[in-house]
Design an enzyme around this catalytic site. Structure first.
Site, PDB file in Angstrom:
ATOM      1  N   SER A 131     125.236  33.729  68.069  1.00 49.84           N
ATOM      2  CA  SER A 131     124.770  34.135  69.400  1.00 49.84           C
ATOM      3  C   SER A 131     125.502  35.355  69.937  1.00 49.84           C
ATOM      4  O   SER A 131     126.698  35.563  69.666  1.00 49.84           O
ATOM      5  CB  SER A 131     125.006  32.947  70.332  1.00 49.84           C
ATOM      6  OG  SER A 131     124.982  33.354  71.670  1.00 49.84           O
ATOM      7  N   GLU A 133     126.633  35.443  72.655  1.00 49.38           N
ATOM      8  CA  GLU A 133     127.723  34.918  73.482  1.00 49.38           C
ATOM      9  C   GLU A 133     129.086  35.061  72.802  1.00 49.38           C
ATOM     10  O   GLU A 133     130.119  34.907  73.452  1.00 49.38           O
ATOM     11  CB  GLU A 133     127.466  33.455  73.856  1.00 49.38           C
ATOM     12  CG  GLU A 133     126.382  33.286  74.909  1.00 49.38           C
ATOM     13  CD  GLU A 133     126.810  33.746  76.308  1.00 49.38           C
ATOM     14  OE1 GLU A 133     128.008  33.736  76.609  1.00 49.38           O
ATOM     15  OE2 GLU A 133     125.929  34.143  77.088  1.00 49.38           O
ATOM     16  N   TYR A 155     130.998  27.593  74.776  1.00 52.87           N
ATOM     17  CA  TYR A 155     129.925  27.789  73.787  1.00 52.87           C
ATOM     18  C   TYR A 155     130.204  29.037  72.946  1.00 52.87           C
ATOM     19  O   TYR A 155     130.106  29.016  71.713  1.00 52.87           O
ATOM     20  CB  TYR A 155     128.587  27.918  74.515  1.00 52.87           C
ATOM     21  CG  TYR A 155     127.440  28.342  73.632  1.00 52.87           C
ATOM     22  CD1 TYR A 155     126.812  27.435  72.791  1.00 52.87           C
ATOM     23  CD2 TYR A 155     126.993  29.665  73.642  1.00 52.87           C
ATOM     24  CE1 TYR A 155     125.762  27.836  71.977  1.00 52.87           C
ATOM     25  CE2 TYR A 155     125.944  30.065  72.839  1.00 52.87           C
ATOM     26  CZ  TYR A 155     125.328  29.144  72.006  1.00 52.87           C
ATOM     27  OH  TYR A 155     124.296  29.552  71.201  1.00 52.87           O
TER      28      TYR A 155
HETATM   29  O1  F7E Z   1     120.855  31.869  81.376  1.00 51.81           O
HETATM   30  C1  F7E Z   1     121.447  32.957  84.841  1.00 51.81           C
HETATM   31  C2  F7E Z   1     122.613  32.448  84.017  1.00 51.81           C
HETATM   32  O2  F7E Z   1     120.752  29.518  80.531  1.00 51.81           O
HETATM   33  C3  F7E Z   1     120.531  33.240  81.456  1.00 51.81           C
HETATM   34  C4  F7E Z   1     121.160  30.296  75.077  1.00 51.81           C
HETATM   35  O3  F7E Z   1     120.073  30.298  74.197  1.00 51.81           O
HETATM   36  O4  F7E Z   1     121.144  32.674  75.227  1.00 51.81           O
HETATM   37  C5  F7E Z   1     121.077  31.492  76.007  1.00 51.81           C
HETATM   38  O5  F7E Z   1     122.165  31.421  76.908  1.00 51.81           O
HETATM   39  C6  F7E Z   1     121.156  33.842  82.707  1.00 51.81           C
HETATM   40  C7  F7E Z   1     122.619  33.481  82.904  1.00 51.81           C
HETATM   41  O6  F7E Z   1     120.689  31.499  78.910  1.00 51.81           O
HETATM   42  C8  F7E Z   1     120.064  30.108  86.591  1.00 51.81           C
HETATM   43  O7  F7E Z   1     123.803  32.404  84.787  1.00 51.81           O
HETATM   44  C9  F7E Z   1     120.674  32.131  87.075  1.00 51.81           C
HETATM   45  O8  F7E Z   1     123.304  34.634  83.341  1.00 51.81           O
HETATM   46  O9  F7E Z   1     118.721  31.003  80.267  1.00 51.81           O
HETATM   47  P1  F7E Z   1     120.196  30.897  80.299  1.00 51.81           P
HETATM   48  P2  F7E Z   1     122.134  32.002  78.387  1.00 51.81           P
HETATM   49  O10 F7E Z   1     123.241  31.396  79.129  1.00 51.81           O
HETATM   50  O11 F7E Z   1     122.104  33.486  78.345  1.00 51.81           O
HETATM   51  C10 F7E Z   1     122.321  32.846  74.422  1.00 51.81           C
HETATM   52  C11 F7E Z   1     122.149  34.087  73.610  1.00 51.81           C
HETATM   53  C12 F7E Z   1     122.626  31.627  73.618  1.00 51.81           C
HETATM   54  O12 F7E Z   1     123.121  31.708  72.505  1.00 51.81           O
HETATM   55  C13 F7E Z   1     122.458  30.328  74.285  1.00 51.81           C
HETATM   56  O13 F7E Z   1     122.434  29.261  73.341  1.00 51.81           O
HETATM   57  O14 F7E Z   1     120.480  33.303  83.851  1.00 51.81           O
HETATM   58  N1  F7E Z   1     120.892  31.965  85.752  1.00 51.81           N
HETATM   59  N2  F7E Z   1     120.190  31.004  87.611  1.00 51.81           N
HETATM   60  C14 F7E Z   1     120.506  30.718  85.395  1.00 51.81           C
HETATM   61  N3  F7E Z   1     120.505  30.088  84.208  1.00 51.81           N
HETATM   62  C15 F7E Z   1     120.043  28.799  84.169  1.00 51.81           C
HETATM   63  N4  F7E Z   1     120.013  28.143  82.977  1.00 51.81           N
HETATM   64  N5  F7E Z   1     119.604  28.162  85.309  1.00 51.81           N
HETATM   65  C16 F7E Z   1     119.599  28.782  86.557  1.00 51.81           C
HETATM   66  O15 F7E Z   1     119.188  28.190  87.561  1.00 51.81           O
END
Ligand code: F7E
Length: 325
Positions: A131, A133, A155
């Protein structure tokens, strides 16, 4: 002879798209499923219900990343030519709540698989879905395969550990082992607690009059979002190449959560500003900076290019949610 592939995480978003791709290519597909009393296999339901596919060309096996004895037995019995390792605890926000579980499955689970492969007389080609990340707060933007790892959440730390081990096992034991450094990739099959799906679903539900407000964390956060179907094609291409290496899979374009809101609500003719509220409880203790990938290597070596645009992706996801209202 029929090519056999084994997938960990087959019931997930990527696992289901990859299964479809491999079946279309004539593979026999085997997947590991967890021993739970409720079987969450909805993304595979269409294949599962097809008598010409299920238990003919698609097989599911009870095996888990914390049970290496069973994994070893299953892998020896099947003898796959390719192994796609997609399983793990993949929610970044949740990894702050359950860091040990995250590391157990995402980091140690990968090490256990590598140890099994090391012992096999003819190990399969191995794809590790890692990832963006791992870069956390990167020194350079866009990132390449050479950008130093600097994870900023449990993670990312677990993925960084696993990514480096894949490199070590490739160099030390000659395993054909690939790290696919995947940036965010979405689809109508995305888990409901990831932000794109959460927004597209809410836009459709609000349109249908069954919800009024949507609570979100940081809507200024930016990501490099692509379509999962494009990314599983990259996984397959990486294992067809004569040699193994690390590849970035990304679109190279940054968008904010607010851009997702704009696209999703526009698809249902509404204004997101009338419905969105900020919830401090959804803010993360740390946010990565400028995670955007340079996929030039995958483009030139594997001939991989992402097809779907950001606007097409969010529209497809929102319209799919509308249909299920
Ligand atoms: O968040 C912001 C949050 O949970 C994206 C996984 O597939 O991609 C994914 O991880 C952004 C972040 O994905 C909410 O803070 C705002 O900045 O959809 P997400 P992620 O954390 O980027 C990477 C590449 C991986 O490897 C992971 O496995 O959106 N955000 N408000 C929010 N995020 C969530 N979930 N919920 C909210 O209400």
């Amino acid at each position: 002879m029929t090519k056999k592939a084994f997938i960990t995480g087959i019931t997930g978003q990527d696992g289901s798209y990859l299964t479809e791709l491999l079946l279309a290519q004539g593979y026999e597909v085997h997947g590991a499923v967890r021993r739970t009393s409720t079987l969450e296999r909805s993304r595979l339901a269409h294949l599962y219900a097809d008598p010409a596919v299920y238990n003919q060309r698609l097989f599911l096996h009870y095996a888990d990343l914390d049970d290496p004895t069973t994994l070893r037995r299953v892998l020896i019995k099947i003898g796959p030519r390719e192994l796609y390792h997609l399983a793990g605890q993949s929610h970044v926000g949740l990894s702050f709540e359950i860091p040990e579980t995250t590391c157990e499955f995402t980091a140690m689970g990968t090490l256990r698989l590598l140890e099994i492969l090391r012992d096999l007389p003819e190990p399969p080609r191995f794809f590790h879905a890692t990832s963006s990340e791992i870069f956390g707060k990167p020194e350079q933007s866009p990132q390449t395969e050479h950008t130093p790892m600097a994870p900023i959440n449990p993670y990312g730390c677990a993925k960084a550990f696993a990514t480096q081990l894949v490199r070590v096992y490739r160099a030390s034991y000659g395993l054909f082992a690939v790290n696919g450094i995947l940036y965010n990739h979405e689809s109508p099959r995305r888990g409901e607690n990831f932000v794109t799906r959460k927004i597209c679903r809410a836009a459709a539900t609000i349109k249908a009059g069954r919800q009024d407000k949507l609570k979100l964390g940081d809507i200024s956060a930016q990501r490099d979002w692509g379509h999962a179907r494009d990314y599983v094609r990259g996984m397959w291409l990486a294992l067809q190449h004569p040699t193994s290496d690390d590849y970035i899979f990304a679109t190279g374009k940054l968008h904010s959560v607010q851009d997702v809101l704009e696209q999703a609500f526009a698809a249902v003719d509404m204004d997101w500003r009338d419905h969105v509220e900020t919830d401090p409880g959804l803010m993360r203790p740390a946010e990565p900076l400028q995670l955007v990938g340079d996929a030039s290597k995958a483009r030139s070596v594997l001939r991989w290019t992402p097809q779907a645009t950001f606007a097409e992706l969010i529209r497809e996801m929102t319209l799919s949610e509308l249909q299920s209202q």
